[in-house]
Design a protein around this motif. Structure first.
Motif, short mmCIF file in Angstrom:
data_model
loop_
_atom_site.label_atom_id
_atom_site.label_comp_id
_atom_site.label_asym_id
_atom_site.label_seq_id
_atom_site.Cartn_x
_atom_site.Cartn_y
_atom_site.Cartn_z
N LYS A 33 62.05 11.31 51.71
CA LYS A 33 63.00 11.42 50.60
C LYS A 33 64.34 10.82 50.99
CE LYS A 33 61.07 15.57 48.51
NZ LYS A 33 61.27 17.02 48.31
N ALA A 34 64.77 11.08 52.20
CA ALA A 34 66.07 10.57 52.66
C ALA A 34 66.05 9.05 52.77
CB ALA A 34 66.42 11.19 54.01
N LEU A 35 64.90 8.47 53.05
CA LEU A 35 64.81 7.02 53.21
C LEU A 35 64.79 6.28 51.87
CD1 LEU A 35 62.15 6.77 56.05
CD2 LEU A 35 64.63 6.50 56.24
N ILE A 44 52.13 22.58 58.48
CA ILE A 44 52.92 22.79 57.27
C ILE A 44 54.37 22.36 57.51
CG2 ILE A 44 53.92 24.56 55.76
CD1 ILE A 44 51.18 26.05 56.05
N LEU A 45 54.93 22.81 58.62
CA LEU A 45 56.31 22.45 58.95
C LEU A 45 56.47 20.95 59.19
CD1 LEU A 45 57.21 25.46 61.27
CD2 LEU A 45 58.01 25.08 58.93
N SER A 46 55.52 20.36 59.89
CA SER A 46 55.57 18.92 60.16
C SER A 46 55.51 18.12 58.85
CB SER A 46 54.42 18.49 61.07
OG SER A 46 54.57 19.05 62.34
N THR A 47 54.65 18.54 57.94
CA THR A 47 54.54 17.87 56.65
C THR A 47 55.85 17.95 55.88
OG1 THR A 47 52.17 18.30 56.54
CG2 THR A 47 53.28 17.81 54.46
N ARG A 48 56.43 19.12 55.86
CA ARG A 48 57.72 19.29 55.18
C ARG A 48 58.80 18.39 55.78
NH1 ARG A 48 59.26 25.38 54.77
NH2 ARG A 48 57.19 26.09 54.22
N MET A 49 58.83 18.34 57.11
CA MET A 49 59.83 17.50 57.77
C MET A 49 59.60 16.02 57.45
SD MET A 49 60.43 19.31 61.47
CE MET A 49 58.82 20.00 61.76
N THR A 93 59.85 -2.37 54.19
CA THR A 93 59.90 -2.65 55.62
C THR A 93 60.84 -1.67 56.32
OG1 THR A 93 61.55 -4.37 55.19
CG2 THR A 93 59.26 -5.09 55.47
N LYS A 94 61.87 -1.24 55.63
CA LYS A 94 62.78 -0.26 56.21
C LYS A 94 62.05 1.05 56.49
CE LYS A 94 67.07 2.28 55.31
NZ LYS A 94 68.18 2.49 54.37
N GLU A 95 61.24 1.52 55.54
CA GLU A 95 60.47 2.75 55.74
C GLU A 95 59.50 2.61 56.91
OE1 GLU A 95 60.29 4.27 51.10
OE2 GLU A 95 58.73 2.97 51.85
N ILE A 96 58.78 1.50 56.95
CA ILE A 96 57.82 1.28 58.03
C ILE A 96 58.55 1.26 59.37
CG2 ILE A 96 56.09 -0.28 59.00
CD1 ILE A 96 55.75 -1.39 56.10
N SER A 97 59.66 0.56 59.41
CA SER A 97 60.44 0.45 60.64
C SER A 97 60.92 1.81 61.11
CB SER A 97 61.63 -0.49 60.41
OG SER A 97 62.41 -0.58 61.55
N GLN A 98 61.41 2.62 60.19
CA GLN A 98 61.94 3.93 60.57
C GLN A 98 60.84 4.90 60.98
OE1 GLN A 98 64.55 4.78 57.22
NE2 GLN A 98 66.30 4.07 58.40
N VAL A 99 59.72 4.88 60.28
CA VAL A 99 58.63 5.80 60.61
C VAL A 99 57.98 5.42 61.94
CG1 VAL A 99 56.35 6.62 59.90
CG2 VAL A 99 58.19 6.49 58.22
N THR A 100 57.76 4.13 62.15
CA THR A 100 57.09 3.69 63.37
C THR A 100 58.07 3.50 64.53
OG1 THR A 100 57.30 1.35 62.78
CG2 THR A 100 55.25 2.48 62.12
N GLN A 101 59.35 3.51 64.23
CA GLN A 101 60.40 3.27 65.22
C GLN A 101 60.27 1.89 65.87
OE1 GLN A 101 60.27 6.74 67.75
NE2 GLN A 101 61.50 7.92 66.32
N ILE A 102 59.94 0.93 65.05
CA ILE A 102 59.82 -0.46 65.48
C ILE A 102 60.88 -1.26 64.73
CG2 ILE A 102 58.34 -2.51 65.54
CD1 ILE A 102 55.93 -0.59 65.54
#
Length: 126
Positions: A123-125, A112-117, A29-38
């Motif tokens: 990885k950081a999450l 390519i850059l967006s995918t890397r970011m 849920t932490k990953e989902i929350s951080q990616v979606t910003q919800i």
């Protein structure tokens, strides 16, 4: 946002559904929350609404390594297909505007850059 309105969803509900349609593994849920910003509270409400509308089924397991996070496995149900198709269509329209005037090479380099970011963030999450 118009897709969300069409299907009586909040913008957050639509973001969560689209996220689940693009993720093929369980996630916290932490990953989902951080990616979606919800925020987690709204995330839980969106997941519940999507379940109640028959768009998804979820299985949650406590993540033993991260005690407070919950691992979520989601199955997209057939009732969600038209919603997801409309969301994909909206995304395609958005990308046409976003990439207008860019060469194929510029678009490829951007992707390519967006995918890397995105990978760096994931990885950081973890």
């Amino acid at each position: 946002e118009t897709v969300a309105i069409k299907y009586d969803l909040s913008f957050e509900d639509a973001k969560v559904l689209f996220y689940f349609s693009q993720v093929y593994e369980g996630c916290t849920t932490k990953e989902i929350s951080q990616v979606t910003q919800i925020k987690k509270r709204k995330l839980a409400a969106s997941i519940q609404k999507l379940v109640s509308k028959g768009y998804i089924s979820v299985k949650t397991l406590e993540d033993q390594n991260k005690k407070k996070n919950v691992l979520v496995e989601c199955e997209i149900l057939s009732d969600a297909e038209p919603v997801i198709l409309d969301l994909l269509s909206a995304k395609t329209s958005y990308l046409k505007v976003k990439y207008a005037g860019l060469s194929e090479e510029e678009i490829e380099q951007y992707e390519i850059l967006s995918t890397r970011m995105r990978e760096n963030i994931q990885k950081a999450l973890k």
